[in-house]
Design a protein around this motif. Structure first.
Motif, mmCIF file in Angstrom:
data_model
loop_
_atom_site.group_PDB
_atom_site.id
_atom_site.type_symbol
_atom_site.label_atom_id
_atom_site.label_comp_id
_atom_site.label_asym_id
_atom_site.label_seq_id
_atom_site.Cartn_x
_atom_site.Cartn_y
_atom_site.Cartn_z
ATOM 1 N N ARG A 42 57.827 27.208 28.751
ATOM 2 C CA ARG A 42 56.193 26.820 28.900
ATOM 3 C C ARG A 42 55.503 26.903 27.633
ATOM 4 O O ARG A 42 54.790 26.034 27.238
ATOM 5 C CB ARG A 42 55.629 27.249 30.087
ATOM 6 N N SER A 43 55.769 28.125 26.840
ATOM 7 C CA SER A 43 55.160 28.308 25.677
ATOM 8 C C SER A 43 55.769 27.492 24.612
ATOM 9 O O SER A 43 55.212 27.316 23.549
ATOM 10 C CB SER A 43 55.524 29.687 25.283
ATOM 11 N N ARG A 44 56.925 26.782 24.581
ATOM 12 C CA ARG A 44 57.556 25.939 23.701
ATOM 13 C C ARG A 44 56.836 24.320 23.761
ATOM 14 O O ARG A 44 57.104 23.472 22.873
ATOM 15 C CB ARG A 44 58.878 25.746 23.875
ATOM 16 N N VAL A 45 56.342 24.076 25.189
ATOM 17 C CA VAL A 45 55.769 22.870 25.210
ATOM 18 C C VAL A 45 54.857 22.379 24.336
ATOM 19 O O VAL A 45 53.766 23.164 24.234
ATOM 20 C CB VAL A 45 55.290 22.556 26.690
ATOM 21 N N VAL A 46 54.725 21.223 23.685
ATOM 22 C CA VAL A 46 53.844 20.741 22.524
ATOM 23 C C VAL A 46 52.853 19.657 23.243
ATOM 24 O O VAL A 46 51.709 19.688 23.178
ATOM 25 C CB VAL A 46 54.341 20.309 21.278
ATOM 26 N N PHE A 47 53.519 18.994 24.039
ATOM 27 C CA PHE A 47 52.798 17.843 24.804
ATOM 28 C C PHE A 47 53.298 17.625 26.184
ATOM 29 O O PHE A 47 54.728 17.762 26.176
ATOM 30 C CB PHE A 47 52.832 16.639 24.028
#
Length: 136
Positions: A42-47
């Motif tokens: 979840r912390s890696r999601v950019v879009f």
């Protein structure tokens, strides 16, 4: 989670709180599955863009939001490379075609277009073996 029943969505207003909550629940379900292997996903999601059967009906013109049935696609669907350097495409509108298994295979083919075989193997060597039972 990619196989929602149309009947669970067709009565919802896209602007309603109920619809937005149901979309959030669908996203959480998928994130929970991914988090087993990538805990900080979840912390890696950019879009993020969550699609529902209503989304698929409206924007993809899929009848009743369906992902589709297995059909012989052949050469009538585009491949995964584009004229734009670094832009690759995959999904049920590209080869090998319609349906969740075919769309997943399209992602696999696309990844293999991006990485050479030795690069692919090197990436696989970096992934831990996973030994999880899927709760479904």
């Amino acid at each position: 989670p990619a196989t929602e029943r149309w009947a669970d969505w067709e009565h919802l207003d896209r602007r309603s709180a109920e619809y937005k909550e149901k979309k959030k629940e669908a996203a959480d379900f998928l994130y929970s599955a991914i988090e087993r292997q990538v805990p900080d996903i979840r912390s890696r999601v950019v879009f993020e863009q969550v699609g529902t059967p209503l989304t698929h009906e409206r924007f993809l013109r899929k009848p009743r939001g369906a992902y589709g049935w297995r059909v012989l696609a052949g050469a009538n669907l585009p491949g995964h490379k584009t004229p734009l350097p670094g832009l690759h495409i995959c999904g049920d509108s590209t080869y090998p075609g319609i349906g969740v298994p075919s769309a997943a295979m399209g992602g696999h083919i696309c990844a293999n277009n991006i990485l050479s075989l030795p690069e692919h193997w090197a990436q696989l060597d970096r992934i831990k073996d996973w030994h999880y039972e899927l709760d479904m």
